[in-house]
Enzyme design. Sequence first.
Site, PDB file in Angstrom:
ATOM      1  N   ASP A   1      -3.700  -7.277  -7.879  1.00 10.95           N
ATOM      2  CA  ASP A   1      -5.101  -7.600  -8.165  1.00 10.95           C
ATOM      3  C   ASP A   1      -5.373  -7.202  -9.610  1.00 10.95           C
ATOM      4  O   ASP A   1      -6.046  -6.211  -9.891  1.00 10.95           O
ATOM      5  CB  ASP A   1      -6.011  -6.857  -7.188  1.00 10.95           C
TER       6      ASP A   1
ATOM      7  N   HIS B   1       0.828  -1.211   0.000  1.00 10.65           N
ATOM      8  CA  HIS B   1       0.000   0.000   0.000  1.00 10.65           C
ATOM      9  C   HIS B   1       0.863   1.261   0.000  1.00 10.65           C
ATOM     10  O   HIS B   1       0.529   2.257  -0.640  1.00 10.65           O
ATOM     11  CB  HIS B   1      -0.903   0.024   1.247  1.00 10.65           C
TER      12      HIS B   1
END
Lengths: 276, 276
Positions: free
Chosen positions: B147, B33
Amino acid sequence: MEIIRTVEDMRAWRRAVSKVALVPTMGNLHEGHLALVAAAHQQADKVVVSIFVNRLQFGQGEDFDAYPRTFEADCEKLRAVSVDALFFPTEAELYPRVKQDFNVEPPHIQNELCGMFRPGHFRGVATVVCKLFNIVQPDAACFGKKDYQQLHIIKAMVEDLNLPVKVVPVDIGRAEDGLALSSRNGYLTAEERAAAPRLYRNLTVMRDSLLAGNNDYAALEAAARADLEQAGLSIMWKSARADTLEIAHAGEKHLIILAAARLGKPRLIDNIEVNR
Amino acid sequence: MEIIRTVEDMRAWRRAVSKVALVPTMGNLHEGHLALVAAAHQQADKVVVSIFVNRLQFGQGEDFDAYPRTFEADCEKLRAVSVDALFFPTEAELYPRVKQDFNVEPPHIQNELCGMFRPGHFRGVATVVCKLFNIVQPDAACFGKKDYQQLHIIKAMVEDLNLPVKVVPVDIGRAEDGLALSSRNGYLTAEERAAAPRLYRNLTVMRDSLLAGNNDYAALEAAARADLEQAGLSIMWKSARADTLEIAHAGEKHLIILAAARLGKPRLIDNIEVNR
């Protein structure tokens, strides 16, 4: 008035101005649309009108190709009411892959009322309005109360998807005899046109009677139906809560009576608010 | 770092700044992140991170309640990388009617690959990302390539709905031994953690072999599968066109090899690009 045909040019124009109000249309403009433009001028210093005949919202058997395209006349009308920019994209510009892959899916209300007869219609409306909002990025957008279910769905979509746009409902524009302005009125014969104002007249009778304390809604509806059928209008009603379009319970304070009437070729719609 | 909990406050903050890049997360933050945050700093002078555990994208049997919430630790990490604002809404703020009525419906790709096992997942992702874009109104938003299907769907949604946001794909963050960073890695036992890097190792072997001119993809896949199963990883593959995620034909120039491996409790995903 600037005529803008691409998403990129529309965005560039948008960046250069501060507040914008949008009036989305499919063209074939009449006084009702111009009332939306007037309302838009109240909302922002720049007004954008879009003209786009949106294939997505036409169902099977609804004639997309025959929808009236009156570009030159529309431009003239828009210039006369000081529209700043006209967004007039091609189909290839809005649907570059032909098929729209991502759709905004409204909840079940899309399949009720007018949606019962037009499967997919409100999905197509919601999706194109979402796209137009994302392209034009207006601060406000004006929609007529005549298409009350459409207005309801767009208001709910804006809330539910947190779209940063103020939806401004605009009162129904009417001819002097009360008939709600609509491009569909052009399909009426002279005789049908003479009968058509009975729809609104009956709506006002129902409203006034409800406001006077009459609570026998079924009887009011039956009387109006009899009057309309005599004049060749085959009618469907629904009275609903004005905020949710759900079934109105007896004594509901804010009602909307929605009417759809087949008269010759077109299906006319109209409605009236009853605030008790 | 400003912590913002309501849509209204987020909009007010947004209006006061010029360029914004957004990193949407579900919290439980790791180095991956923070790499997204670093990429966001390259895109705009202000960076907003959102933390929202989105119930819509959890399927039946997926444990929404057990998803790790680590707010204080997350804030500390975000402050250390100079995030300007954290958008941290409650569920009632994003889903005030509990049920989300309007959904962004992705095309069939939502039911393929990971979507086969998670019905409704990508609809939930698309809908919440659309809402977050409308609330934060970023100029750019950063998503990890880990993802990959999610990134693909969001890129396609942005194009198809004309969302005014630049989607920035960010390379997969990896541990020193190659394992793709993921909050799911926390579910691995020490033994599983030691085996997990084999997934990426096999992906690089496949890529290097393809780049060296080997075209027997089936044999490569079988060899990798054998190696992984020996280590307890039960694997699913798909090699696809990197741009559309459709089936790759022999000789495809831009491939993506997508892998999902069950290892003990978690399902690990990883992928590698092959540009020939």
